[in-house]
Scaffold this motif. Sequence first.
Motif, PDB file in Angstrom:
ATOM      1  N   GLN A 198       0.858  -1.184   0.000  1.00 46.10           N
ATOM      2  CA  GLN A 198       0.000   0.000   0.000  1.00 46.10           C
ATOM      3  C   GLN A 198       0.890   1.230   0.000  1.00 46.10           C
ATOM      4  OE1 GLN A 198      -3.479   0.360  -0.038  1.00 46.10           O
ATOM      5  NE2 GLN A 198      -2.973   2.532  -0.277  1.00 46.10           N
ATOM      6  N   MET A 199       0.709   2.069  -0.994  1.00 43.89           N
ATOM      7  CA  MET A 199       1.546   3.263  -1.137  1.00 43.89           C
ATOM      8  C   MET A 199       0.679   4.500  -1.015  1.00 43.89           C
ATOM      9  SD  MET A 199       3.996   2.020  -4.276  1.00 43.89           S
ATOM     10  CE  MET A 199       2.625   1.887  -5.427  1.00 43.89           C
ATOM     11  N   ASP A 200       0.913   5.279   0.009  1.00 41.39           N
ATOM     12  CA  ASP A 200       0.171   6.515   0.253  1.00 41.39           C
ATOM     13  C   ASP A 200       1.103   7.717   0.141  1.00 41.39           C
ATOM     14  OD1 ASP A 200      -1.458   4.692   2.869  1.00 41.39           O
ATOM     15  OD2 ASP A 200      -2.226   5.076   0.854  1.00 41.39           O
ATOM     16  N   SER A 201       0.509   8.883   0.010  1.00 45.54           N
ATOM     17  CA  SER A 201       1.280  10.130  -0.092  1.00 45.54           C
ATOM     18  C   SER A 201       2.401  10.005  -1.117  1.00 45.54           C
ATOM     19  CB  SER A 201       1.873  10.501   1.280  1.00 45.54           C
ATOM     20  OG  SER A 201       0.858  10.636   2.251  1.00 45.54           O
ATOM     21  N   LEU A 202       2.041   9.512  -2.268  1.00 49.92           N
ATOM     22  CA  LEU A 202       3.037   9.269  -3.304  1.00 49.92           C
ATOM     23  C   LEU A 202       3.663  10.562  -3.799  1.00 49.92           C
ATOM     24  CD1 LEU A 202       1.207   6.409  -5.158  1.00 49.92           C
ATOM     25  CD2 LEU A 202       3.567   6.283  -4.328  1.00 49.92           C
ATOM     26  N   LYS A 203       4.928  10.465  -4.174  1.00 49.81           N
ATOM     27  CA  LYS A 203       5.695  11.602  -4.675  1.00 49.81           C
ATOM     28  C   LYS A 203       6.194  11.301  -6.089  1.00 49.81           C
ATOM     29  CE  LYS A 203       7.524  12.360  -0.002  1.00 49.81           C
ATOM     30  NZ  LYS A 203       8.777  12.457   0.806  1.00 49.81           N
ATOM     31  N   PRO A 204       6.468  12.325  -6.870  1.00 52.29           N
ATOM     32  CA  PRO A 204       6.976  12.085  -8.235  1.00 52.29           C
ATOM     33  C   PRO A 204       8.231  11.208  -8.278  1.00 52.29           C
ATOM     34  CG  PRO A 204       6.238  14.343  -8.041  1.00 52.29           C
ATOM     35  CD  PRO A 204       6.148  13.743  -6.653  1.00 52.29           C
ATOM     36  N   ASP A 205       9.097  11.329  -7.277  1.00 50.99           N
ATOM     37  CA  ASP A 205      10.313  10.513  -7.309  1.00 50.99           C
ATOM     38  C   ASP A 205      10.060   9.058  -6.912  1.00 50.99           C
ATOM     39  OD1 ASP A 205      11.916  11.755  -4.232  1.00 50.99           O
ATOM     40  OD2 ASP A 205      10.007  10.736  -4.600  1.00 50.99           O
ATOM     41  N   ASN A 206       8.791   8.709  -6.645  1.00 49.69           N
ATOM     42  CA  ASN A 206       8.439   7.303  -6.444  1.00 49.69           C
ATOM     43  C   ASN A 206       8.156   6.606  -7.783  1.00 49.69           C
ATOM     44  OD1 ASN A 206       6.510   8.270  -3.539  1.00 49.69           O
ATOM     45  ND2 ASN A 206       8.616   7.514  -3.612  1.00 49.69           N
ATOM     46  N   THR A 207       8.185   7.371  -8.871  1.00 45.32           N
ATOM     47  CA  THR A 207       7.953   6.814 -10.196  1.00 45.32           C
ATOM     48  C   THR A 207       9.038   5.807 -10.544  1.00 45.32           C
ATOM     49  OG1 THR A 207       6.818   8.787 -10.989  1.00 45.32           O
ATOM     50  CG2 THR A 207       7.817   7.362 -12.653  1.00 45.32           C
ATOM     51  N   ALA A 208       8.613   4.587 -10.876  1.00 42.26           N
ATOM     52  CA  ALA A 208       9.566   3.512 -11.188  1.00 42.26           C
ATOM     53  C   ALA A 208       8.795   2.267 -11.588  1.00 42.26           C
ATOM     54  CB  ALA A 208      10.441   3.192  -9.969  1.00 42.26           C
TER      55      ALA A 208
END
Length: 126
Positions: free
Chosen positions: A82-92
């Motif tokens: 579960q991924m919350d509060s995602l940020k652009p640098d989490n892109t992968a």
Amino acid sequence: QVQLVQSGGGSVQAGGSLKLSCAHSFYTYSSTCLGWFRQAPGKEREGVASLSTGGGRTYYADSVKGRFTISHDNFKRTLYLQMDSLKPDNTAMYYCAATRGACNVPNLSVSEYDYWGQGTQVTVSS
């Protein structure tokens, strides 16, 4: 033959949430480590979160602590992230993985994991 089949992922705006799933084909009678890893273009694969099925211990990369949650359903034989509060640098591209041998201490070392899912893309826009 051990198989890990991923689902979930996709595109979301910064601050949003996504949930990844990884169905596996083995029974975790003994303690196994299951983990999530990611690889951005031009970068090395890095560990995100892991758990040991024997004691339920978890371990997170500092960059995702408090925002991502790893869990495992023994009955469904499915690993989740579960991924919350995602940020652009989490892109992968995100991958699930499992160890072959017994593993009681969860870790994020790529070389420790023997089986890998096919990968699923997560894109976070600003």
